[in-house]
Design an enzyme around this catalytic site. Sequence first.
Site, PDB file in Angstrom:
ATOM      1  N   SER A   1      50.386 -71.837  82.627  1.00  0.00           N
ATOM      2  CA  SER A   1      48.925 -71.887  82.705  1.00  0.00           C
ATOM      3  C   SER A   1      48.449 -73.331  82.804  1.00  0.00           C
ATOM      4  CB  SER A   1      48.303 -71.215  81.470  1.00  0.00           C
ATOM      5  OG  SER A   1      48.408 -72.072  80.341  1.00  0.00           O
TER       6      SER A   1
ATOM      7  N   SER B   1      46.296 -74.860  80.746  1.00  0.00           N
ATOM      8  CA  SER B   1      45.646 -75.297  79.511  1.00  0.00           C
ATOM      9  C   SER B   1      45.981 -76.729  79.117  1.00  0.00           C
ATOM     10  CB  SER B   1      46.026 -74.360  78.354  1.00  0.00           C
ATOM     11  OG  SER B   1      47.382 -74.524  77.994  1.00  0.00           O
TER      12      SER B   1
ATOM     13  N   LYS C   1      50.833 -77.198  73.290  1.00  0.00           N
ATOM     14  CA  LYS C   1      49.558 -77.887  73.076  1.00  0.00           C
ATOM     15  C   LYS C   1      49.850 -79.293  72.548  1.00  0.00           C
ATOM     16  CE  LYS C   1      47.320 -73.993  73.884  1.00  0.00           C
ATOM     17  NZ  LYS C   1      46.609 -73.770  75.164  1.00  0.00           N
TER      18      LYS C   1
ATOM     19  N   SER D   1      41.382 -73.837  77.251  1.00  0.00           N
ATOM     20  CA  SER D   1      42.543 -73.763  76.369  1.00  0.00           C
ATOM     21  C   SER D   1      42.270 -72.862  75.175  1.00  0.00           C
ATOM     22  CB  SER D   1      42.923 -75.166  75.877  1.00  0.00           C
ATOM     23  OG  SER D   1      43.971 -75.108  74.935  1.00  0.00           O
TER      24      SER D   1
END
Length: 261
Positions: A74, A76, A131, A219
């Site tokens: 993705s 994010s 992250k 996100s």
Amino acid sequence: MSFDFPAVLVLATLVTGVIWAADAMFFAKCRAAQASGGETKEPVAVEWSRSFFPVIFVVLILRSFVAEPFRIPSGSMMPTLLVGDFILVNKFSYGLRLPVADTKVIELGSPKRGDVVVFRYPKNPSIDYIKRVVGIPGDKVGYFNKQLYINGNPIKQKSKGVYIGDGAGAEMTGASLRDESLEGVEHEILVVPDSNGMEGEIVVPKGQYFVMGDNRDRSNDSRYWGTVSDKHLVGKAFFIWMNWDWNGGGVQWQRIGSSID
């Protein structure tokens, strides 16, 4: 049903190792004695186990304790990581853990602000997330009006203009591209000025970490579901070894070999 690759590796290592060892200790001598000096043929299971055990064992050790590959699915973490990046994660940055049981056996360090980490999603540990750590235990983390605050201090941002994306990242074209300096870790972030997002403030509990995506308005991170426990950490992302953008014409060669900051 999710595919538990570590468990398969452990099982394959155990099965091939036991077959090979049992044959070497017990059955190989019997076959040799029965052959009366002639050649004996190993059973297929033994031949395969002898061939594959060393390979599977090395893969298990490397994947469990050294580095593990992941693919970015993705956007994010744009612009730091793009859809189609294949990355390596350092498995011993935050301590050595036993495969499958995932029990930490050796403490080697802990995440720092700015680290890009892979972890098991707290709401569903069978899913891996990636992250950036923005808050460590004891930090008061705030996020208001697209601005990150740590212990009451605004984290420095510098505008770099409008982001122009391509391939899978084209949807973020027009977003605001900014430099952010998080405790000396310089990295780029994306924000969409007119979009609404979760705001608030939290004190990070002991043994927990507050994480956010660099693509701040695209996100699903700690702002929405809370902090990440130390027990859910997988490792620190450090290297892009391949990129394949299905929407952007294939390999983006300039990304291969890049470090992750």
